[in-house]
Design an enzyme around this catalytic site. Structure first.
Site, mmCIF file in Angstrom:
data_model
loop_
_atom_site.group_PDB
_atom_site.id
_atom_site.type_symbol
_atom_site.label_atom_id
_atom_site.label_comp_id
_atom_site.label_asym_id
_atom_site.label_seq_id
_atom_site.Cartn_x
_atom_site.Cartn_y
_atom_site.Cartn_z
ATOM 1 N N LYS A 107 0.725 -1.231 -0.009
ATOM 2 C CA LYS A 107 0.206 0.154 -0.105
ATOM 3 C C LYS A 107 1.010 1.234 0.136
ATOM 4 O O LYS A 107 1.977 1.239 0.593
ATOM 5 C CB LYS A 107 -0.991 0.247 1.183
ATOM 6 C CG LYS A 107 -0.232 -0.005 2.651
ATOM 7 C CD LYS A 107 0.256 1.157 3.247
ATOM 8 C CE LYS A 107 0.806 1.167 4.606
ATOM 9 N NZ LYS A 107 1.674 2.042 4.851
ATOM 10 N N VAL B 82 10.935 -4.816 3.095
ATOM 11 C CA VAL B 82 10.677 -5.237 4.539
ATOM 12 C C VAL B 82 11.033 -4.030 5.214
ATOM 13 O O VAL B 82 11.932 -3.171 5.069
ATOM 14 C CB VAL B 82 11.778 -6.191 5.158
ATOM 15 C CG1 VAL B 82 11.544 -6.494 6.506
ATOM 16 C CG2 VAL B 82 11.538 -7.566 4.245
ATOM 17 N N MET C 23 5.342 0.110 3.540
ATOM 18 C CA MET C 23 4.357 -0.357 2.248
ATOM 19 C C MET C 23 3.551 -1.327 2.702
ATOM 20 O O MET C 23 2.845 -2.194 2.260
ATOM 21 C CB MET C 23 5.148 -0.841 1.070
ATOM 22 C CG MET C 23 5.959 0.483 0.579
ATOM 23 S SD MET C 23 6.313 0.284 -1.253
ATOM 24 C CE MET C 23 4.756 0.545 -1.873
ATOM 25 N N ALA C 24 3.638 -2.008 4.332
ATOM 26 C CA ALA C 24 2.808 -2.630 4.814
ATOM 27 C C ALA C 24 2.885 -4.231 4.275
ATOM 28 O O ALA C 24 2.056 -5.036 3.891
ATOM 29 C CB ALA C 24 1.344 -2.284 4.928
ATOM 30 N N GLY C 25 4.202 -4.605 3.770
ATOM 31 C CA GLY C 25 4.742 -5.661 3.454
ATOM 32 C C GLY C 25 4.140 -6.946 4.455
ATOM 33 O O GLY C 25 3.589 -8.049 3.874
ATOM 34 N N GLY C 26 4.406 -6.721 5.653
ATOM 35 C CA GLY C 26 4.131 -7.818 6.557
ATOM 36 C C GLY C 26 2.635 -7.987 6.661
ATOM 37 O O GLY C 26 2.096 -9.117 6.606
ATOM 38 N N SER C 27 1.952 -6.995 6.795
ATOM 39 C CA SER C 27 0.514 -6.868 6.689
ATOM 40 C C SER C 27 -0.078 -7.543 5.467
ATOM 41 O O SER C 27 -1.145 -8.377 5.542
ATOM 42 C CB SER C 27 -0.104 -5.395 6.749
ATOM 43 O OG SER C 27 0.410 -4.865 7.881
ATOM 44 N N ASP D 299 -2.975 -2.308 9.461
ATOM 45 C CA ASP D 299 -2.889 -2.292 8.045
ATOM 46 C C ASP D 299 -3.480 -3.587 7.191
ATOM 47 O O ASP D 299 -3.607 -3.639 6.206
ATOM 48 C CB ASP D 299 -1.576 -2.030 7.203
ATOM 49 C CG ASP D 299 -0.941 -0.667 7.814
ATOM 50 O OD1 ASP D 299 -1.892 0.316 7.957
ATOM 51 O OD2 ASP D 299 0.195 -0.552 7.624
#
Ligand code: ATP
Length: 304
Positions: free
Chosen positions: A13, A102, A106-110, A143
């Site tokens: 995102k 990471v 950009m909310a990669g984990g989400s 997120d």
């Protein structure tokens, strides 16, 4: 029906508007945000297994060392919550193929958590309701509900209350990730130091929503807003040079994505985005990506 293997793709995102208020009693910051899901995605593949294993692959420009150790991935937590809801043991072989930076804002984990919830639901054949998926998503992180929704959407609360926004355009972005990430709590702590008098009511996104409704890219460029940007630039002053370089190369407007350090540059169409990426690729010593949005939230791409 349960499956033997499922791959789910989930998007990164950008916050087109990130209005941040003074911290609440529970420590979270109230937000008025407008998210956009962009075509930079992680894939989560889950397969039948007698136990629980998780592996992550990253492109060589990403710092693998920034990923959490065994048992601490947000996908481990997502699986436990989903399995608990259905009273089953979390069993699967999980492979996460990362493309989203990471700790990049950009909310990669989400995205991985959202993808895992959808994938494990299908693998285990447990038919979780949308309401339950969204509730677990909100427990996992602010997120995560948006990563399920995708598209363009307004977020309130701490970002977890998500309302879709009608967005009929395709917007083109150049994304400049940094090899070294930023801790989101550290950026919020700097925000608090820089804004001791912040209002409890975060700035509303009315200009941004008007710009999306207008469909005009110049209006959108003008309305982009990120209250965290001064804090992020204070921690990483060199990002201001990336924004300047992108705007000089022809981007309409650059901003920090969420808490950063990824820089997002809005361009006037795909040709301009390619030209900006090309120019930055020569001057900037790192990876430069092109992506468009809005794109879909977590969705199945392979069933076996
Ligand atoms: P935030 O959602 O807090 O804004 P971000 O987008 O900046 O975060 P993420 O890539 O989601 O960054 O990572 C935030 C933290 O979560 C990192 O410190 C990382 O170690 C941890 N983490 C746990 N699981 C994952 C995962 N599957 N992918 C990336 N980071 C993860």
């Amino acid at each position: 029906m349960s499956r033997s293997s499922v791959t789910v793709r989930a998007p990164a995102k950008i916050n087109l508007h990130l209005g941040v208020g003074a911290p609440r009693a529970d420590g979270y910051h109230p937000l008025h945000t407008v998210y956009q899901a962009v075509g930079l995605c992680d894939d989560v593949t889950v397969s039948r297994s007698p136990g629980w294993t998780l592996g992550v692959t990253v492109p060589d420009w990403m710092d693998e060392g920034a990923l959490p150790g065994p048992g601490d991935n947000i996908v481990d937590r997502a699986a436990r919550l989903l399995a608990d809801l259905h009273g089953i043991e979390p069993k699967a072989e999980v492979r996460i193929a990362k493309s989203i930076p990471v700790a990049g804002g950009m909310a990669g984990g989400s995205a991985d958590a959202a993808a895992a919830l959808v994938a494990l639901d299908r693998l285990w054949g447990v038919d979780t309701t949308d309401d339950d998926l969204l509730r677990i998503a909100a427990q996992l992180g602010s997120d995560v509900p948006f990563a399920l929704h995708g598209g363009t959407a307004a977020g309130t609360g701490r970002g977890e209350v998500v309302e879709p926004v009608q967005d009929d355009q395709t917007w083109w972005w150049v994304l400049v990730p940094s090899r070294v990430g930023l801790s989101t709590p550290a950026v919020y702590a700097r925000f608090d130091e820089l804004n001791p008098g912040a209002s409890s009511e975060p700035p509303a996104p009315s200009d941004l929503l008007d710009a999306i409704a207008s469909g005009g890219v110049h209006q959108l460029a003008e309305a982009l807003h990120n209250d965290l940007q001064p804090a992020t630039l204070d921690l990483r002053p060199e990002l201001a040079d990336v924004i300047d370089a992108g705007e000089q190369a022809g981007a309409l407007r650059g901003l920090v994505s969420g808490s950063g350090p990824t820089v997002a540059l809005l361009c006037d169409g795909v040709d301009d985005a390619r030209a900006v990426a090309g120019a930055l690729g020569e001057s900037h010593h790192g990876v430069v990506l092109v992506a468009n949005g809005p794109v879909a939230g977590a969705h199945v791409v392979t069933y076996a």
